[in-house]
Write a protein that holds these residues in place. Structure first.
Motif, PDB file in Angstrom:
ATOM      1  N   VAL A   1      11.757  50.438  31.761  1.00 46.76           N
ATOM      2  CA  VAL A   1      11.479  48.994  31.766  1.00 46.76           C
ATOM      3  C   VAL A   1      12.755  48.201  32.008  1.00 46.76           C
ATOM      4  CG1 VAL A   1       9.472  49.082  30.221  1.00 46.76           C
ATOM      5  CG2 VAL A   1      11.773  48.914  29.233  1.00 46.76           C
ATOM      6  N   LYS A   2      12.542  46.990  32.516  1.00 46.82           N
ATOM      7  CA  LYS A   2      13.663  46.048  32.582  1.00 46.82           C
ATOM      8  C   LYS A   2      13.453  45.014  31.481  1.00 46.82           C
ATOM      9  CE  LYS A   2      15.429  42.129  34.851  1.00 46.82           C
ATOM     10  NZ  LYS A   2      15.380  41.165  35.930  1.00 46.82           N
ATOM     11  N   LEU A   3      14.384  45.019  30.528  1.00 52.87           N
ATOM     12  CA  LEU A   3      14.311  44.099  29.397  1.00 52.87           C
ATOM     13  C   LEU A   3      15.016  42.796  29.777  1.00 52.87           C
ATOM     14  CD1 LEU A   3      13.720  43.499  26.395  1.00 52.87           C
ATOM     15  CD2 LEU A   3      15.898  44.633  25.860  1.00 52.87           C
ATOM     16  N   GLU A   4      14.276  41.709  29.601  1.00 50.36           N
ATOM     17  CA  GLU A   4      14.815  40.385  29.945  1.00 50.36           C
ATOM     18  C   GLU A   4      14.291  39.430  28.882  1.00 50.36           C
ATOM     19  OE1 GLU A   4      14.164  39.406  34.135  1.00 50.36           O
ATOM     20  OE2 GLU A   4      13.614  37.380  33.605  1.00 50.36           O
ATOM     21  N   VAL A   5      15.149  39.050  27.934  1.00 48.44           N
ATOM     22  CA  VAL A   5      14.720  38.100  26.898  1.00 48.44           C
ATOM     23  C   VAL A   5      15.491  36.807  27.135  1.00 48.44           C
ATOM     24  CG1 VAL A   5      14.304  37.725  24.451  1.00 48.44           C
ATOM     25  CG2 VAL A   5      14.511  40.062  25.305  1.00 48.44           C
TER      26      VAL A   5
ATOM     27  N   ILE B   1      19.321  32.918  37.280  1.00 47.83           N
ATOM     28  CA  ILE B   1      18.151  33.448  37.993  1.00 47.83           C
ATOM     29  C   ILE B   1      17.627  32.385  38.962  1.00 47.83           C
ATOM     30  CG2 ILE B   1      15.701  34.098  37.717  1.00 47.83           C
ATOM     31  CD1 ILE B   1      16.433  35.388  35.043  1.00 47.83           C
ATOM     32  N   GLY B   2      17.421  32.782  40.186  1.00 53.15           N
ATOM     33  CA  GLY B   2      16.822  31.876  41.167  1.00 53.15           C
ATOM     34  C   GLY B   2      17.768  30.842  41.738  1.00 53.15           C
ATOM     35  N   SER B   3      19.060  30.874  41.306  1.00 50.11           N
ATOM     36  CA  SER B   3      19.996  29.828  41.762  1.00 50.11           C
ATOM     37  C   SER B   3      20.600  30.145  43.122  1.00 50.11           C
ATOM     38  CB  SER B   3      21.123  29.633  40.738  1.00 50.11           C
ATOM     39  OG  SER B   3      21.982  30.776  40.760  1.00 50.11           O
TER      40      SER B   3
ATOM     41  N   VAL C   1      24.312  44.218  39.195  1.00 52.64           N
ATOM     42  CA  VAL C   1      24.215  42.761  39.153  1.00 52.64           C
ATOM     43  C   VAL C   1      22.746  42.408  39.322  1.00 52.64           C
ATOM     44  CG1 VAL C   1      24.661  40.655  40.464  1.00 52.64           C
ATOM     45  CG2 VAL C   1      26.546  42.145  39.870  1.00 52.64           C
ATOM     46  N   ASP C   2      22.263  41.556  38.425  1.00 52.46           N
ATOM     47  CA  ASP C   2      20.861  41.148  38.436  1.00 52.46           C
ATOM     48  C   ASP C   2      20.818  39.633  38.351  1.00 52.46           C
ATOM     49  OD1 ASP C   2      18.235  40.560  37.911  1.00 52.46           O
ATOM     50  OD2 ASP C   2      18.165  41.566  35.965  1.00 52.46           O
ATOM     51  N   ALA C   3      20.313  39.011  39.365  1.00 56.86           N
ATOM     52  CA  ALA C   3      20.092  37.555  39.376  1.00 56.86           C
ATOM     53  C   ALA C   3      21.240  36.790  40.023  1.00 56.86           C
ATOM     54  CB  ALA C   3      19.865  37.009  37.977  1.00 56.86           C
ATOM     55  N   GLY C   4      20.843  35.784  40.779  1.00 53.55           N
ATOM     56  CA  GLY C   4      21.804  34.849  41.347  1.00 53.55           C
ATOM     57  C   GLY C   4      22.303  35.199  42.735  1.00 53.55           C
ATOM     58  N   ILE C   5      21.952  36.387  43.227  1.00 51.96           N
ATOM     59  CA  ILE C   5      22.395  36.733  44.588  1.00 51.96           C
ATOM     60  C   ILE C   5      21.755  35.721  45.554  1.00 51.96           C
ATOM     61  CG2 ILE C   5      22.197  38.482  46.438  1.00 51.96           C
ATOM     62  CD1 ILE C   5      24.102  39.380  44.177  1.00 51.96           C
TER      63      ILE C   5
ATOM     64  N   MET D   1      17.644  41.975  43.090  1.00 46.92           N
ATOM     65  CA  MET D   1      17.433  40.591  43.555  1.00 46.92           C
ATOM     66  C   MET D   1      15.971  40.338  43.876  1.00 46.92           C
ATOM     67  SD  MET D   1      18.867  40.864  47.449  1.00 46.92           S
ATOM     68  CE  MET D   1      20.346  41.761  47.017  1.00 46.92           C
ATOM     69  N   ASN D   2      15.627  39.067  43.849  1.00 43.63           N
ATOM     70  CA  ASN D   2      14.283  38.651  44.243  1.00 43.63           C
ATOM     71  C   ASN D   2      14.345  37.409  45.140  1.00 43.63           C
ATOM     72  OD1 ASN D   2      11.154  38.318  42.410  1.00 43.63           O
ATOM     73  ND2 ASN D   2      11.615  37.721  44.467  1.00 43.63           N
ATOM     74  N   SER D   3      14.863  36.300  44.568  1.00 44.68           N
ATOM     75  CA  SER D   3      14.798  35.012  45.272  1.00 44.68           C
ATOM     76  C   SER D   3      15.501  35.040  46.621  1.00 44.68           C
ATOM     77  CB  SER D   3      15.431  33.919  44.408  1.00 44.68           C
ATOM     78  OG  SER D   3      14.857  33.919  43.141  1.00 44.68           O
ATOM     79  N   ALA D   4      16.645  35.703  46.709  1.00 45.86           N
ATOM     80  CA  ALA D   4      17.415  35.659  47.962  1.00 45.86           C
ATOM     81  C   ALA D   4      16.582  36.171  49.134  1.00 45.86           C
ATOM     82  CB  ALA D   4      18.692  36.479  47.828  1.00 45.86           C
TER      83      ALA D   4
HETATM   84  C1  LIG Z   1      12.707  39.649  39.561  1.00 45.82           C
HETATM   85  C2  LIG Z   1      13.564  39.590  38.399  1.00 45.82           C
HETATM   86  O1  LIG Z   1      13.682  40.511  37.651  1.00 45.82           O
HETATM   87  C3  LIG Z   1      14.321  38.338  38.155  1.00 45.82           C
HETATM   88  O2  LIG Z   1      14.143  37.934  36.836  1.00 45.82           O
HETATM   89  C4  LIG Z   1      15.731  38.664  38.493  1.00 45.82           C
HETATM   90  O3  LIG Z   1      16.609  38.375  37.516  1.00 45.82           O
HETATM   91  C5  LIG Z   1      16.110  38.268  39.869  1.00 45.82           C
HETATM   92  O4  LIG Z   1      16.792  37.066  39.961  1.00 45.82           O
HETATM   93  P1  LIG Z   1      16.987  36.372  41.400  1.00 45.82           P
HETATM   94  O5  LIG Z   1      15.636  35.842  41.768  1.00 45.82           O
HETATM   95  O6  LIG Z   1      18.005  35.302  41.174  1.00 45.82           O
HETATM   96  O7  LIG Z   1      17.446  37.431  42.348  1.00 45.82           O
END
Ligand SMILES: CC(=O)[C@@H](O)[C@H](O)COP(=O)(O)O
Length: 271
Positions: free
Chosen positions: A111-115, A172-174, A197-201, A220-223
């Motif tokens: 799992v990926k824990l994100e609190v 996240i998402g920036s 690295v998780d988030a912000g890419i 990454m997701n948003s990028a």
């Molecule tokens: C999909 C996921 O797990 C997000 O919570 C993650 O932290 C990605 O962040 P970005 O959307 O900034 O890439």
């Protein structure tokens, strides 16, 4: 005659491990924010990823027969699923969400824990993160943990038994890239488990830079999902992660403050 250049050719990179699993691709992607599932599936395929994360609380894994199940779009036979606890603000909620994922996915324990601490920054609540990490690990989960870029918290999460440490690049998402490369480097230098690295890419150079710092992978997701052409950006990210990894392994040239001609002068013919 033997080919002497053969020994100079770089070999393939080594696989990397998270807990009991082994992977080749060093790019992890999310499923959120795409126009539709078709676009998500195409971008995810183009990224070359092996690990796909999704928010358990916002995803149909077959509980609702009237909606498309993520499992039809991202088949577990092809991808390693990484259920995440996005939307959880307490340890109690995060633990409950991971147990739900394990139940829905036939005992899957990665799992990926994100609190999260609050909505505006989506910054991790490290106190609740530490608490839930400990509980989940005791319960047999392999925990990849989203955290701040504080090297001491990263080390503590590792001490608790987390399988991978995932400090944020920026919010996240920036799409703001790596806000604190110095801390990321410190975390990498002291870690004995993978660091991602998780988030912000925001774009490919951010991903390459994370890999050049020595991170084992990037999530990454948003990028990708928010790019004007997500499938093309997914390809760019795949190449950036590979290029960054190669550059890290090749070890960059030393920086100099003065110039140094790139063509040697030795043997120069004076006019
Ligand atoms: C999909 C996921 O797990 C997000 O919570 C993650 O932290 C990605 O962040 P970005 O959307 O900034 O890439």
């Amino acid at each position: 005659m033997t080919d002497k250049t053969a020994t100079l050719k770089p070999g393939p990179d080594q696989p990397w491990r998270v807990g009991s699993r082994q992977f080749t691709s060093r790019l992890l992607v999310g499923t959120g924010r795409y126009k539709d599932y078709d676009e998500a599936a195409s971008a995810i395929a183009e990224s070359g990823t092996e690990i796909v994360t999704f928010a358990v609380r916002r995803t149909n894994l077959g509980q609702d027969p009237n909606e498309i199940s993520l499992l039809d779009v991202i088949p577990p036979s092809r991808y390693t699923l990484l259920p995440n606890t996005a939307g959880c603000y307490t340890a109690k909620d995060a633990v409950r969400t991971c147990k739900l994922a394990r139940e829905l996915l036939d005992g899957h324990n990665l799992v990926k824990l994100e609190v999260l601490a609050e909505d505006k920054t989506l910054y991790p609540n490290v106190v609740e993160t530490l608490k839930s990490a400990e509980a989940l690990i005791k319960d047999g989960f392999e925990v990849m943990v989203y955290t701040s870029d504080d090297p001491l918290i990263a080390k503590e999460l590792e001490r608790l038994g987390c399988s991978a440490i995932m400090p944020l690049g920026s919010l996240i998402g920036s799409g703001n890239g790596l806000m604190n490369p110095y801390n990321l480097r410190l975390i990498v230098e002291h870690a004995e488990v993978p660091v991602l690295v998780d988030a912000g890419i925001g774009t490919a150079s951010d991903a390459a830079m994370a890999m050049e710092l020595g991170c084992d992978a990037v999530l990454m997701n948003s990028a990708i999902a928010h790019a004007q052409q997500p499938v093309l950006m997914a390809r760019a990210m795949r190449k950036a992660v590979e290029a960054g990894r190669d550059a890290f392994l090749a070890k960059r040239m030393p920086r100099r403050s003065d110039a140094d001609p790139s063509s040697p002068f030795a043997g120069r013919i004076n006019a």
